[in-house]
Design a protein around this motif. Structure first.
Motif, mmCIF file in Angstrom:
data_model
loop_
_atom_site.group_PDB
_atom_site.id
_atom_site.type_symbol
_atom_site.label_atom_id
_atom_site.label_comp_id
_atom_site.label_asym_id
_atom_site.label_seq_id
_atom_site.Cartn_x
_atom_site.Cartn_y
_atom_site.Cartn_z
ATOM 1 N N VAL A 6 0.847 -1.200 0.000
ATOM 2 C CA VAL A 6 0.000 0.000 0.000
ATOM 3 C C VAL A 6 0.879 1.246 0.000
ATOM 4 C CG1 VAL A 6 -1.741 1.318 1.261
ATOM 5 C CG2 VAL A 6 -1.862 -1.180 1.207
ATOM 6 N N LEU A 7 0.543 2.183 -0.912
ATOM 7 C CA LEU A 7 1.227 3.477 -0.987
ATOM 8 C C LEU A 7 0.182 4.578 -1.009
ATOM 9 C CD1 LEU A 7 3.696 5.379 -1.555
ATOM 10 C CD2 LEU A 7 3.238 4.990 -3.986
ATOM 11 N N GLN A 8 0.439 5.628 -0.231
ATOM 12 C CA GLN A 8 -0.386 6.827 -0.288
ATOM 13 C C GLN A 8 0.541 8.023 -0.456
ATOM 14 O OE1 GLN A 8 -3.783 7.064 2.323
ATOM 15 N NE2 GLN A 8 -3.498 9.252 2.666
ATOM 16 N N ALA A 9 0.284 8.855 -1.469
ATOM 17 C CA ALA A 9 1.180 9.972 -1.771
ATOM 18 C C ALA A 9 0.381 11.238 -2.028
ATOM 19 C CB ALA A 9 2.042 9.641 -2.986
ATOM 20 N N GLU A 10 0.998 12.377 -1.687
ATOM 21 C CA GLU A 10 0.347 13.669 -1.850
ATOM 22 C C GLU A 10 1.390 14.702 -2.243
ATOM 23 O OE1 GLU A 10 -2.967 16.297 0.595
ATOM 24 O OE2 GLU A 10 -1.425 15.222 1.722
ATOM 25 N N THR A 11 0.985 15.652 -3.073
ATOM 26 C CA THR A 11 1.863 16.739 -3.498
ATOM 27 C C THR A 11 1.554 17.993 -2.705
ATOM 28 O OG1 THR A 11 2.018 15.856 -5.746
ATOM 29 C CG2 THR A 11 2.588 18.166 -5.446
ATOM 30 N N MET A 12 2.596 18.641 -2.200
ATOM 31 C CA MET A 12 2.447 19.906 -1.478
ATOM 32 C C MET A 12 3.203 20.995 -2.236
ATOM 33 S SD MET A 12 0.597 18.936 1.114
ATOM 34 C CE MET A 12 0.710 20.241 2.349
ATOM 35 N N ASP B 152 9.546 5.687 -8.060
ATOM 36 C CA ASP B 152 9.671 7.137 -8.064
ATOM 37 C C ASP B 152 8.262 7.710 -8.129
ATOM 38 O OD1 ASP B 152 12.422 7.263 -7.937
ATOM 39 O OD2 ASP B 152 12.683 7.296 -10.110
ATOM 40 N N VAL B 153 7.939 8.562 -7.175
ATOM 41 C CA VAL B 153 6.618 9.187 -7.121
ATOM 42 C C VAL B 153 6.802 10.657 -7.500
ATOM 43 C CG1 VAL B 153 4.562 9.570 -5.721
ATOM 44 C CG2 VAL B 153 6.051 7.616 -5.240
ATOM 45 N N GLN B 154 6.141 11.086 -8.569
ATOM 46 C CA GLN B 154 6.337 12.423 -9.099
ATOM 47 C C GLN B 154 5.062 13.243 -9.000
ATOM 48 O OE1 GLN B 154 7.992 10.636 -12.970
ATOM 49 N NE2 GLN B 154 9.060 12.588 -12.829
ATOM 50 N N ALA B 155 5.263 14.553 -8.841
ATOM 51 C CA ALA B 155 4.129 15.467 -8.829
ATOM 52 C C ALA B 155 3.512 15.534 -10.219
ATOM 53 C CB ALA B 155 4.579 16.861 -8.388
ATOM 54 N N ALA B 156 2.211 15.704 -10.252
ATOM 55 C CA ALA B 156 1.494 15.875 -11.518
ATOM 56 C C ALA B 156 0.788 17.238 -11.489
ATOM 57 C CB ALA B 156 0.482 14.757 -11.733
ATOM 58 N N PRO B 157 0.796 17.921 -12.631
ATOM 59 C CA PRO B 157 1.227 17.516 -13.966
ATOM 60 C C PRO B 157 2.752 17.545 -14.114
ATOM 61 C CG PRO B 157 -0.413 19.299 -14.049
ATOM 62 C CD PRO B 157 0.090 19.225 -12.660
ATOM 63 N N ARG B 158 3.293 16.514 -14.779
ATOM 64 C CA ARG B 158 4.720 16.510 -15.057
ATOM 65 C C ARG B 158 5.041 17.612 -16.055
ATOM 66 N NH1 ARG B 158 6.213 10.157 -15.964
ATOM 67 N NH2 ARG B 158 4.615 10.408 -17.557
ATOM 68 N N GLY C 247 8.908 17.850 -8.649
ATOM 69 C CA GLY C 247 9.073 17.275 -7.320
ATOM 70 C C GLY C 247 8.964 15.768 -7.384
ATOM 71 N N THR C 248 9.859 15.075 -6.679
ATOM 72 C CA THR C 248 9.892 13.622 -6.706
ATOM 73 C C THR C 248 10.205 13.079 -5.317
ATOM 74 O OG1 THR C 248 10.706 13.642 -8.986
ATOM 75 C CG2 THR C 248 10.944 11.586 -7.787
ATOM 76 N N ALA C 249 9.578 11.976 -4.975
ATOM 77 C CA ALA C 249 9.897 11.240 -3.753
ATOM 78 C C ALA C 249 10.076 9.774 -4.138
ATOM 79 C CB ALA C 249 8.784 11.382 -2.721
ATOM 80 N N THR D 214 5.223 12.361 0.964
ATOM 81 C CA THR D 214 4.792 13.711 0.605
ATOM 82 C C THR D 214 5.810 14.294 -0.370
ATOM 83 O OG1 THR D 214 3.715 14.059 2.742
ATOM 84 C CG2 THR D 214 4.264 16.013 1.455
ATOM 85 N N ILE D 215 5.319 14.793 -1.478
ATOM 86 C CA ILE D 215 6.189 15.399 -2.487
ATOM 87 C C ILE D 215 6.193 16.903 -2.268
ATOM 88 C CG2 ILE D 215 6.610 15.682 -4.956
ATOM 89 C CD1 ILE D 215 4.755 13.224 -5.354
#
Length: 311
Positions: free
Chosen positions: A130-136, A167-173, A178-180, A193-194
């Motif tokens: 399970v992964l949960q990710a958010e962009t700040m 690699d988890v990237q902010a969208a829109p690319r 920003g990457t985590a 959190t990105i």
């Protein structure tokens, strides 16, 4: 002598047939839970999406399955040095497997269950992490999506994924930068959190949208278009307006707010020619010029798009 020879030949054929049947029975038996688990771990190590799909016996739904496969295909790295620690097979045809492997240089648990389907041992639904990710962006949540590996996925949502390093990237690319990195396994849910910023290309992309919007505002019309930042005082010279034509000399230049909450496009130059009937009843045209044409509005990020809304 001939009869004995015939009997001997027939007996030999029967023996061969029995032997062949024995080989077929042996080779067609479903593999053991141990062997199926080993196949799954090897597929995780090599990123073999097709092999893993062939081992699954659950229904995630088309969208969830596409996300799992696309994310895994674009993972940053895969499990290495995986080994089975224990296989516990129950009388119900279900085997619980405990394994571990390296993800991002650290040992992680890889636990899953397999079911004897009668056509081999297959993975059940608990083999995913399970992964949960958010962009700040400037400490404020930004956008409703993130990129995980090769998949565009919902942000701030529990995503079911195969064990791998993503690699988890902010969208829109190309607009948010920003990457985590997330090492996803079955030992515990992962939350990242990105911390994103506007990319250098964001302003140019937004300018292209503003230019297209401004061009649409400048189309020949029977009245002044709304939400275009235009004020044409034609009523001072004309009693009625038949048409109004525009010519853009300079497009408004956009500036994005640092938190991407909104934008200001200023400094535009536009010329308007209004045609109609004067207060004296004659047909005439009058030209007006604005050197401070501006468009302002809000910004939001949806999926892999930046949407500008002029107010």
């Amino acid at each position: 002598m001939k009869r004995a020879a015939v009997v001997g030949i027939v007996g030999g054929v029967a023996a061969l047939a029995l032997a062949a049947a024995g080989v077929w029975w042996f080779t067609s038996r479903p593999p053991t839970a141990q062997a199926a688990a080993e196949s799954y771990l090897r597929a995780l190590e090599t990123g073999d999406v097709a092999a893993i799909a062939g081992l699954r016996d659950d229904d995630l739904g088309a969208d969830a399955q596409s996300l799992v496969e696309e994310a895994f295909a674009g993972a940053a790295s895969y499990v290495s040095d995986a080994e089975i620690l224990e296989v516990r097979a129950g009388d119900d045809g279900v085997a619980a497997v405990q394994a571990e492997g390296l993800l991002g240089g650290e040992r992680h648990t890889l636990s899953f269950t397999m079911r004897d389907t009668g056509d081999g041992w297959k993975l059940t639904g608990d083999h995913l992490g399970v992964l949960q990710a958010e962009t700040m962006l400037t400490s404020v949540p930004a956008g409703d999506a993130i990129w995980v590996g090769g998949a565009l996925a919902p942000a701030a949502t529990e995503l079911m994924l195969l064990p791998a390093v993503y690699d988890v990237q902010a969208a829109p690319r190309g607009i948010l930068a920003g990457t985590a990195t997330a090492a996803v396994s079955t030992d515990a849910p992962v939350a990242v959190t990105i911390d994103a910023v506007l990319s250098p290309e964001a302003t140019a992309l937004a300018q292209a949208q503003v230019d297209a919007y401004a061009d649409a505002c400048a189309a020949l019309a029977a009245s002044i278009p709304r939400n275009c930042g235009l004020r044409v005082p034609w009523a001072a010279d004309l009693a009625t307006l038949d048409s109004i034509a525009f010519r853009i000399d300079e497009h408004p230049v956009i500036a994005l707010q640092e938190d991407a909450a909104g934008f200001d496009a200023t400094g535009g130059v536009i010329v308007a020619t209004a045609s109609g009937t004067t207060h004296g009843g004659e047909s005439a045209s009058f030209t007006y010029r604005a050197d401070d044409w501006a468009l302002r509005g809000s910004i939001r990020f949806s999926g892999d798009d930046m949407i500008l809304a002029v107010r």
